[in-house]
Design a protein around this motif. Structure first.
Motif, PDB file in Angstrom:
ATOM      1  N   ILE A 121      42.489  51.624  33.866  1.00 49.15           N
ATOM      2  CA  ILE A 121      42.004  51.375  34.975  1.00 49.15           C
ATOM      3  C   ILE A 121      41.965  49.863  35.353  1.00 49.15           C
ATOM      4  O   ILE A 121      41.094  49.057  34.740  1.00 49.15           O
ATOM      5  CB  ILE A 121      40.697  51.786  35.450  1.00 49.15           C
ATOM      6  CG1 ILE A 121      40.668  53.620  35.029  1.00 49.15           C
ATOM      7  CG2 ILE A 121      40.282  51.746  37.192  1.00 49.15           C
ATOM      8  CD1 ILE A 121      42.035  54.203  36.042  1.00 49.15           C
ATOM      9  N   LEU A 122      42.865  49.295  36.243  1.00 49.60           N
ATOM     10  CA  LEU A 122      42.806  47.875  36.384  1.00 49.60           C
ATOM     11  C   LEU A 122      42.012  47.375  37.608  1.00 49.60           C
ATOM     12  O   LEU A 122      41.644  48.258  38.604  1.00 49.60           O
ATOM     13  CB  LEU A 122      44.276  47.424  36.801  1.00 49.60           C
ATOM     14  CG  LEU A 122      45.352  47.839  35.931  1.00 49.60           C
ATOM     15  CD1 LEU A 122      46.796  47.647  36.668  1.00 49.60           C
ATOM     16  CD2 LEU A 122      45.163  47.295  34.550  1.00 49.60           C
ATOM     17  N   ASP A 123      41.441  46.192  37.784  1.00 53.25           N
ATOM     18  CA  ASP A 123      40.760  45.478  38.681  1.00 53.25           C
ATOM     19  C   ASP A 123      41.727  45.192  39.798  1.00 53.25           C
ATOM     20  O   ASP A 123      42.429  44.116  39.664  1.00 53.25           O
ATOM     21  CB  ASP A 123      39.829  44.221  38.031  1.00 53.25           C
ATOM     22  CG  ASP A 123      39.160  43.516  39.357  1.00 53.25           C
ATOM     23  OD1 ASP A 123      39.654  43.741  40.435  1.00 53.25           O
ATOM     24  OD2 ASP A 123      38.378  42.866  38.626  1.00 53.25           O
ATOM     25  N   SER A 124      42.120  46.001  40.581  1.00 53.26           N
ATOM     26  CA  SER A 124      43.104  45.987  41.789  1.00 53.26           C
ATOM     27  C   SER A 124      43.068  44.570  42.488  1.00 53.26           C
ATOM     28  O   SER A 124      44.193  44.190  42.919  1.00 53.26           O
ATOM     29  CB  SER A 124      43.253  47.335  42.656  1.00 53.26           C
ATOM     30  OG  SER A 124      42.005  47.279  43.483  1.00 53.26           O
ATOM     31  N   LYS A 125      41.940  44.197  42.969  1.00 59.53           N
ATOM     32  CA  LYS A 125      41.724  43.053  43.415  1.00 59.53           C
ATOM     33  C   LYS A 125      42.154  41.832  42.781  1.00 59.53           C
ATOM     34  O   LYS A 125      43.247  40.941  43.147  1.00 59.53           O
ATOM     35  CB  LYS A 125      40.306  42.681  43.866  1.00 59.53           C
ATOM     36  CG  LYS A 125      39.806  43.584  44.954  1.00 59.53           C
ATOM     37  CD  LYS A 125      38.345  43.244  45.304  1.00 59.53           C
ATOM     38  CE  LYS A 125      37.714  43.860  46.158  1.00 59.53           C
ATOM     39  NZ  LYS A 125      37.232  45.550  45.843  1.00 59.53           N
ATOM     40  N   LEU A 126      41.939  41.811  41.538  1.00 62.21           N
ATOM     41  CA  LEU A 126      42.408  40.864  40.562  1.00 62.21           C
ATOM     42  C   LEU A 126      43.947  40.981  40.352  1.00 62.21           C
ATOM     43  O   LEU A 126      44.565  39.605  40.475  1.00 62.21           O
ATOM     44  CB  LEU A 126      41.667  40.674  39.312  1.00 62.21           C
ATOM     45  CG  LEU A 126      41.856  39.631  38.423  1.00 62.21           C
ATOM     46  CD1 LEU A 126      41.399  38.272  39.004  1.00 62.21           C
ATOM     47  CD2 LEU A 126      40.956  40.111  37.046  1.00 62.21           C
ATOM     48  N   VAL A 127      44.454  41.838  39.903  1.00 62.63           N
ATOM     49  CA  VAL A 127      45.932  42.005  39.504  1.00 62.63           C
ATOM     50  C   VAL A 127      46.689  41.801  40.683  1.00 62.63           C
ATOM     51  O   VAL A 127      47.831  41.261  40.541  1.00 62.63           O
ATOM     52  CB  VAL A 127      46.311  43.235  38.807  1.00 62.63           C
ATOM     53  CG1 VAL A 127      45.536  43.342  37.278  1.00 62.63           C
ATOM     54  CG2 VAL A 127      45.792  44.477  39.642  1.00 62.63           C
ATOM     55  N   GLN A 128      46.399  42.229  41.877  1.00 67.40           N
ATOM     56  CA  GLN A 128      47.124  42.240  43.021  1.00 67.40           C
ATOM     57  C   GLN A 128      47.246  40.817  43.731  1.00 67.40           C
ATOM     58  O   GLN A 128      48.169  40.369  43.948  1.00 67.40           O
ATOM     59  CB  GLN A 128      46.688  42.996  44.165  1.00 67.40           C
ATOM     60  CG  GLN A 128      46.781  44.451  43.911  1.00 67.40           C
ATOM     61  CD  GLN A 128      46.305  45.192  45.408  1.00 67.40           C
ATOM     62  OE1 GLN A 128      46.923  45.327  46.243  1.00 67.40           O
ATOM     63  NE2 GLN A 128      45.042  45.662  45.200  1.00 67.40           N
ATOM     64  N   ALA A 129      46.055  39.842  43.278  1.00 65.15           N
ATOM     65  CA  ALA A 129      45.964  38.292  43.628  1.00 65.15           C
ATOM     66  C   ALA A 129      47.034  37.889  42.790  1.00 65.15           C
ATOM     67  O   ALA A 129      47.409  36.674  42.962  1.00 65.15           O
ATOM     68  CB  ALA A 129      44.622  37.947  43.262  1.00 65.15           C
ATOM     69  N   HIS A 130      47.428  38.397  41.481  1.00 65.54           N
ATOM     70  CA  HIS A 130      48.547  37.742  40.702  1.00 65.54           C
ATOM     71  C   HIS A 130      49.913  38.589  40.768  1.00 65.54           C
ATOM     72  O   HIS A 130      50.749  38.452  39.899  1.00 65.54           O
ATOM     73  CB  HIS A 130      47.989  37.786  38.971  1.00 65.54           C
ATOM     74  CG  HIS A 130      46.746  37.066  38.950  1.00 65.54           C
ATOM     75  ND1 HIS A 130      46.856  35.612  38.544  1.00 65.54           N
ATOM     76  CD2 HIS A 130      45.496  37.130  38.893  1.00 65.54           C
ATOM     77  CE1 HIS A 130      45.680  35.188  38.514  1.00 65.54           C
ATOM     78  NE2 HIS A 130      44.895  36.154  38.847  1.00 65.54           N
ATOM     79  N   GLY A 131      49.935  39.198  41.820  1.00 65.82           N
ATOM     80  CA  GLY A 131      51.362  39.852  42.002  1.00 65.82           C
ATOM     81  C   GLY A 131      51.505  41.230  41.703  1.00 65.82           C
ATOM     82  O   GLY A 131      52.489  41.707  41.992  1.00 65.82           O
ATOM     83  N   ALA A 132      50.487  42.011  41.305  1.00 63.63           N
ATOM     84  CA  ALA A 132      50.802  43.379  40.754  1.00 63.63           C
ATOM     85  C   ALA A 132      50.781  44.294  42.062  1.00 63.63           C
ATOM     86  O   ALA A 132      50.136  43.949  43.072  1.00 63.63           O
ATOM     87  CB  ALA A 132      49.542  43.725  39.648  1.00 63.63           C
ATOM     88  N   VAL A 133      51.820  45.218  42.053  1.00 68.33           N
ATOM     89  CA  VAL A 133      51.733  46.244  43.257  1.00 68.33           C
ATOM     90  C   VAL A 133      51.637  47.460  42.542  1.00 68.33           C
ATOM     91  O   VAL A 133      52.024  47.927  41.274  1.00 68.33           O
ATOM     92  CB  VAL A 133      53.222  46.222  43.886  1.00 68.33           C
ATOM     93  CG1 VAL A 133      53.328  44.634  44.482  1.00 68.33           C
ATOM     94  CG2 VAL A 133      54.379  45.989  43.113  1.00 68.33           C
ATOM     95  N   SER A 134      51.402  48.602  43.432  1.00 73.68           N
ATOM     96  CA  SER A 134      51.073  49.902  43.001  1.00 73.68           C
ATOM     97  C   SER A 134      52.360  50.826  43.748  1.00 73.68           C
ATOM     98  O   SER A 134      52.414  52.126  43.681  1.00 73.68           O
ATOM     99  CB  SER A 134      49.885  50.488  43.290  1.00 73.68           C
ATOM    100  OG  SER A 134      49.712  50.530  44.599  1.00 73.68           O
ATOM    101  N   THR A 135      53.305  50.291  44.558  1.00 70.29           N
ATOM    102  CA  THR A 135      54.257  50.876  45.240  1.00 70.29           C
ATOM    103  C   THR A 135      55.379  50.923  44.535  1.00 70.29           C
ATOM    104  O   THR A 135      55.854  49.983  43.725  1.00 70.29           O
ATOM    105  CB  THR A 135      54.488  50.251  46.564  1.00 70.29           C
ATOM    106  OG1 THR A 135      54.737  48.875  46.466  1.00 70.29           O
ATOM    107  CG2 THR A 135      53.164  50.683  47.543  1.00 70.29           C
ATOM    108  N   PRO A 136      56.514  51.864  44.832  1.00 72.37           N
ATOM    109  CA  PRO A 136      57.837  51.685  44.330  1.00 72.37           C
ATOM    110  C   PRO A 136      58.707  50.481  44.503  1.00 72.37           C
ATOM    111  O   PRO A 136      58.582  49.672  45.392  1.00 72.37           O
ATOM    112  CB  PRO A 136      58.556  52.837  44.773  1.00 72.37           C
ATOM    113  CG  PRO A 136      57.292  53.794  45.393  1.00 72.37           C
ATOM    114  CD  PRO A 136      56.372  52.900  45.766  1.00 72.37           C
TER     115      PRO A 136
END
Length: 167
Positions: free
Chosen positions: A152-167
């Motif tokens: 389980i990732l810290d979604s706020k933190l990883v999205q701030a670094h460019g991570a996405v969960s969409t295809p």
């Protein structure tokens, strides 16, 4: 040398000493790794909803989820997150983080995505409850959730670094 000492100690104590080259590390992204060494590192860095222990891989135990139950006639698992669980950043662990992490594993379609083949959908019920719907209720899912690929990732933190969960 040092290796000779290890071999001598192993002979004396009947202990097997194994050297492991960490050269198979391609990534330390839980949703992209499928090698031998990364899970050892990732297990020390991330938590999953549930876990197992080496002495009993069949008994699923709490980790980020305190409890869980089947729902929808056995088609879904409902997970209740541990109250007060926080990431290293200090951000609270929420159902949104769980959904993001599960969606990311499934949608990136990298090597470990096969673990999410039976995953139909992750649904946020409330901030500390998430429902995970299965494609086929007769296929395993609960023990797969203990895999480091389901970290389980810290979604706020990883999205701030460019991570996405969409295809």
């Amino acid at each position: 040398g040092k290796n000779d000492l290890g071999a001598a100690q192993a002979a004396d104590k009947k202990v097997l000493v194994v050297g492991r080259d960490a050269s198979d590390i391609r990534t330390l992204d839980p949703a992209r790794q499928a090698e031998t060494t990364p899970p050892m590192i990732l297990r020390a860095v991330y938590d999953t909803l549930v876990t197992v222990t080496p002495d009993d891989y069949n008994q699923v135990k709490p980790m980020l989820a305190d409890r869980w139950e089947l729902a929808d006639g056995g088609q879904s698992w409902v997970f209740h997150l541990h109250p007060g669980a926080k990431f290293a950043s200090g951000n609270p662990v929420t159902a949104d983080d769980v959904k993001f992490s599960i969606d990311r594993l499934k949608n990136l379609k990298d090597q470990p995505a096969y673990l999410a083949d039976n995953m139909a959908e992750a649904i946020v019920v409330d901030p500390v409850t998430v429902k995970v719907k299965m494609v086929d209720k007769d296929q395993p899912l609960l023990r797969f959730l203990a895999s480091v690929s389901y970290s389980i990732l810290d979604s706020k933190l990883v999205q701030a670094h460019g991570a996405v969960s969409t295809p």
